[in-house]
Design a protein around this motif. Structure first.
Motif, PDB file in Angstrom:
ATOM      1  N   TYR A 201     -14.733 -45.938  69.495  1.00 59.55           N
ATOM      2  CA  TYR A 201     -14.293 -45.192  70.676  1.00 59.55           C
ATOM      3  C   TYR A 201     -13.212 -44.184  70.303  1.00 59.55           C
ATOM      4  CZ  TYR A 201     -16.781 -48.545  73.562  1.00 59.55           C
ATOM      5  OH  TYR A 201     -17.767 -49.304  74.140  1.00 59.55           O
TER       6      TYR A 201
ATOM      7  N   TRP B  73     -14.452 -32.959  78.469  1.00 59.87           N
ATOM      8  CA  TRP B  73     -13.761 -33.971  77.670  1.00 59.87           C
ATOM      9  C   TRP B  73     -13.433 -33.390  76.297  1.00 59.87           C
ATOM     10  CZ3 TRP B  73     -12.030 -38.274  79.881  1.00 59.87           C
ATOM     11  CH2 TRP B  73     -12.610 -38.687  81.076  1.00 59.87           C
TER      12      TRP B  73
ATOM     13  N   LEU C 259     -10.216 -41.703  72.301  1.00 58.69           N
ATOM     14  CA  LEU C 259      -9.530 -41.400  73.553  1.00 58.69           C
ATOM     15  C   LEU C 259      -9.654 -39.900  73.812  1.00 58.69           C
ATOM     16  CD1 LEU C 259      -7.789 -42.589  75.838  1.00 58.69           C
ATOM     17  CD2 LEU C 259      -5.785 -41.952  74.477  1.00 58.69           C
TER      18      LEU C 259
ATOM     19  N   ILE D 214      -7.452 -36.591  83.041  1.00 58.24           N
ATOM     20  CA  ILE D 214      -7.829 -38.006  82.992  1.00 58.24           C
ATOM     21  C   ILE D 214      -8.100 -38.398  81.545  1.00 58.24           C
ATOM     22  CG2 ILE D 214      -9.537 -39.732  83.705  1.00 58.24           C
ATOM     23  CD1 ILE D 214     -10.091 -37.876  86.140  1.00 58.24           C
TER      24      ILE D 214
ATOM     25  N   THR E  15      -7.844 -47.671  80.190  1.00 61.04           N
ATOM     26  CA  THR E  15      -8.256 -46.415  80.811  1.00 61.04           C
ATOM     27  C   THR E  15      -9.390 -46.707  81.790  1.00 61.04           C
ATOM     28  OG1 THR E  15      -9.924 -45.936  79.122  1.00 61.04           O
ATOM     29  CG2 THR E  15      -7.683 -45.102  78.719  1.00 61.04           C
ATOM     30  N   PRO E  16      -9.751 -45.782  82.645  1.00 63.59           N
ATOM     31  CA  PRO E  16      -9.226 -44.429  82.771  1.00 63.59           C
ATOM     32  C   PRO E  16      -7.822 -44.425  83.374  1.00 63.59           C
ATOM     33  CG  PRO E  16     -10.853 -44.829  84.484  1.00 63.59           C
ATOM     34  CD  PRO E  16     -10.833 -46.042  83.602  1.00 63.59           C
TER      35      PRO E  16
ATOM     36  N   ASP F   2      -9.625 -41.261  78.923  1.00 64.55           N
ATOM     37  CA  ASP F   2     -10.557 -42.389  78.922  1.00 64.55           C
ATOM     38  C   ASP F   2     -11.098 -42.577  77.500  1.00 64.55           C
ATOM     39  OD1 ASP F   2     -12.012 -44.513  79.916  1.00 64.55           O
ATOM     40  OD2 ASP F   2     -13.517 -43.272  80.920  1.00 64.55           O
ATOM     41  N   TRP F   3     -11.356 -43.823  77.140  1.00 64.22           N
ATOM     42  CA  TRP F   3     -12.012 -44.137  75.870  1.00 64.22           C
ATOM     43  C   TRP F   3     -13.491 -43.831  76.013  1.00 64.22           C
ATOM     44  CZ3 TRP F   3      -9.022 -44.865  71.855  1.00 64.22           C
ATOM     45  CH2 TRP F   3      -7.763 -45.437  72.013  1.00 64.22           C
ATOM     46  N   LYS F   4     -14.029 -43.024  75.113  1.00 64.17           N
ATOM     47  CA  LYS F   4     -15.453 -42.679  75.145  1.00 64.17           C
ATOM     48  C   LYS F   4     -16.089 -43.109  73.835  1.00 64.17           C
ATOM     49  CE  LYS F   4     -15.442 -40.635  79.161  1.00 64.17           C
ATOM     50  NZ  LYS F   4     -16.127 -41.263  80.290  1.00 64.17           N
TER      51      LYS F   4
END
Length: 161
Positions: free
Chosen positions: A14, A29, A16, A102, A94-95, A104-106
């Motif tokens: 992941y 993102w 961030l 914002i 997160t989010p 978030d871990w993706k």
């Protein structure tokens, strides 16, 4: 020429990412980072931007290359890229809404999916940054605000940031 930083905080598979509320890349993102301040090194700027945008203090980040924007004649700016490896147990839920947007871990598979239209230009350089030890200067050439060419060339490993 304006100079910026971008940093990818990696935790396992992941990263961030920040969905920005304001231009540049509003609604997309992207990594965390921003403009390098006067008399600040790219490394110091990256560490400061990570802290300002996420609240996370990191000490160990790795320089992974530079992205340059040009029209083929004039260089308009560049962005120094860094990756920070965080332990998989790093506690950051997160989010979360922050001043910039914002966070978030993706998952990497989501970030690099060929049909993902919600990501900044990461697909052009993030895979090399994650998988190769060599650093590159990625040159993005624009004409009439449209991306017309991307090239990359290895950076001498003796350069410091």
């Amino acid at each position: 020429m304006a100079e910026f930083t971008i940093c990818f905080l990696k935790k396992g598979d992941y990263i961030l990412l920040l969905n920005r509320d304001k231009p540049q890349w509003m609604g997309a993102w992207n990594g965390v980072g921003g403009k390098i301040e006067q008399d600040e090194t790219p490394l110091a700027g990256a560490l400061r931007e990570i802290k300002e945008e996420t609240g996370i203090t990191v000490e160990d980040i790795t320089y992974k290359g530079k992205i340059t924007w040009t029209d083929g004649v004039v260089n308009y700016g560049c962005m120094y890229a860094f990756i920070a490896e965080l332990p998989e147990s790093f506690p950051y839920v997160t989010p979360i809404k922050v001043a910039e947007g914002i966070l978030d871990w993706k998952e990497l598979t989501w970030i690099l999916h060929p049909e993902n239209v919600g990501i900044a230009d990461l697909k052009y350089y993030l895979p090399k940054m994650l998988n190769e030890t060599a650093n590159y200067d990625y040159i993005f050439t624009y004409q009439d605000k449209k991306l017309v060419n991307i090239s990359s060339a290895p950076i001498e490993q003796t350069s410091t940031v």
